[in-house]
Design an enzyme around this catalytic site. Structure first.
Site, PDB file in Angstrom:
ATOM      1  N   SER A 113     -33.093 -60.190  12.636  1.00  0.00           N
ATOM      2  CA  SER A 113     -31.826 -59.448  12.615  1.00  0.00           C
ATOM      3  C   SER A 113     -30.700 -60.315  13.174  1.00  0.00           C
ATOM      4  O   SER A 113     -30.939 -61.254  13.942  1.00  0.00           O
ATOM      5  CB  SER A 113     -31.957 -58.168  13.439  1.00  0.00           C
TER       6      SER A 113
HETATM    7  N1  SAM Z   1     -37.830 -58.109  15.959  1.00  0.00           N
HETATM    8  C1  SAM Z   1     -37.890 -59.098  14.916  1.00  0.00           C
HETATM    9  C2  SAM Z   1     -37.349 -60.434  15.320  1.00  0.00           C
HETATM   10  O1  SAM Z   1     -36.872 -60.586  16.438  1.00  0.00           O
HETATM   11  O2  SAM Z   1     -37.443 -61.347  14.473  1.00  0.00           O
HETATM   12  C3  SAM Z   1     -37.219 -58.664  13.637  1.00  0.00           C
HETATM   13  C4  SAM Z   1     -38.004 -57.712  12.912  1.00  0.00           C
HETATM   14  S1  SAM Z   1     -37.783 -57.585  11.195  1.00  0.00           S
HETATM   15  C5  SAM Z   1     -36.163 -56.903  11.070  1.00  0.00           C
HETATM   16  C6  SAM Z   1     -38.899 -56.202  11.013  1.00  0.00           C
HETATM   17  C7  SAM Z   1     -40.352 -56.561  11.182  1.00  0.00           C
HETATM   18  O3  SAM Z   1     -41.110 -55.353  11.246  1.00  0.00           O
HETATM   19  C8  SAM Z   1     -40.925 -57.355  10.013  1.00  0.00           C
HETATM   20  O4  SAM Z   1     -41.500 -58.523  10.493  1.00  0.00           O
HETATM   21  C9  SAM Z   1     -41.977 -56.411   9.409  1.00  0.00           C
HETATM   22  O5  SAM Z   1     -43.089 -57.075   8.875  1.00  0.00           O
HETATM   23  C10 SAM Z   1     -42.343 -55.580  10.624  1.00  0.00           C
HETATM   24  N2  SAM Z   1     -42.969 -54.297  10.344  1.00  0.00           N
HETATM   25  C11 SAM Z   1     -42.652 -53.378   9.390  1.00  0.00           C
HETATM   26  N3  SAM Z   1     -43.476 -52.318   9.484  1.00  0.00           N
HETATM   27  C12 SAM Z   1     -44.322 -52.558  10.518  1.00  0.00           C
HETATM   28  C13 SAM Z   1     -45.396 -51.851  11.131  1.00  0.00           C
HETATM   29  N4  SAM Z   1     -45.806 -50.651  10.694  1.00  0.00           N
HETATM   30  N5  SAM Z   1     -46.034 -52.406  12.164  1.00  0.00           N
HETATM   31  C14 SAM Z   1     -45.676 -53.628  12.634  1.00  0.00           C
HETATM   32  N6  SAM Z   1     -44.672 -54.346  12.103  1.00  0.00           N
HETATM   33  C15 SAM Z   1     -44.002 -53.822  11.064  1.00  0.00           C
END
Ligand code: SAM
Length: 223
Positions: free
Chosen positions: A69
């Protein structure tokens, strides 16, 4: 050679100063949060090809259709958590590991869950390179939380789900707080929930509008 190095160091300092000014301009005014953003090298958490964009106010692809993000979004979510340094934090969506590193500096311990194996592996290696030791990563469906390690003082969901998973709220400690984006795809409300002392009581507050990648799982979107 040494002049070159001096030039590079000056550029890095300028970039960091501009990064801090931009964050302040976006309303990030908590000195501890600003210090954490000045400390964690954001470029470590993305591929070399994209590192020249690391300190710009933009989301950046991290592979597997996911993004890290924009810094202002990470900073405002972090500020909303009102960390004092003693908290146990659960993060859903490790992604690059950048927010986990920031949280690691501001809390006592961070548990972070990612569903995509490649991202979890890369995040672990970036966190190790940064040298942080209080972040534990798990691979799995974060919409289920980690009840075996609950309760958490704070939970941050960094992917957008249709609604807040009740199982996550139930893993909050009394007075604990959850922050995350919930609502329709491409137009979620960044929402904060506080757990009351009375069983099952929660307070809810919308703190912004946002557009996060999907939270995919049993209590999120179905793929
Ligand atoms: N916090 C992260 C960073 O600092 O880079 C950014 C996160 S990115 C916007 C959203 C992440 O959530 C993705 O890597 C995606 O694979 C993960 N995600 C989506 N659904 C998920 C779930 N049910 N459990 C764990 N991770 C999940």
């Amino acid at each position: 050679m040494s002049m070159n190095m001096g030039g590079r160091a000056r550029d890095a300092l300028k970039t960091r100063r501009r990064f801090m000014e931009r964050l302040r301009g976006l309303g990030v005014n908590d000195p501890k949060v600003l210090k954490a953003f000045a400390t964690v090298p954001r470029h470590l958490f993305m591929s070399e090809a994209l590192r020249d964009r690391a300190y710009k106010e933009t989301p950046i692809p991290i592979g597997e259709g996911q993004t890290i993000s924009a810094p202002g979004v990470v900073a405002n979510m972090t500020m909303a958590l009102e960390l004092t340094g003693t908290e146990r934090v659960l993060e859903i969506g490790t992604g690059s590991g950048y927010q986990a590193a920031i949280l690691g500096l501001l809390a006592s311990h961070v548990v972070s869950i990612e569903r995509i194996p490649k991202l979890a592996t890369r995040a672990r290696s970036a966190l190790d390179q940064f040298g942080i030791t209080n972040v534990t990563l798990f691979l799995g469906d974060g919409t289920l939380g980690r009840p075996d390690l609950a309760p958490y003082d704070r939970i941050v969901v960094t992917a957008g789900g249709p609604e807040v998973p009740r199982v996550l709220l139930d893993q909050l400690a009394p007075d604990g707080m959850l922050v995350g984006p919930f609502g329709p795809r491409r137009a979620q409300k960044l929402t904060r929930y506080w757990r009351g002392k009375k069983a099952g009581s929660f307070r809810r507050e919308v703190i912004g509008e946002c557009d996060f990648v999907d939270l995919i799982g049993q209590n999120g979107w179905r793929g």
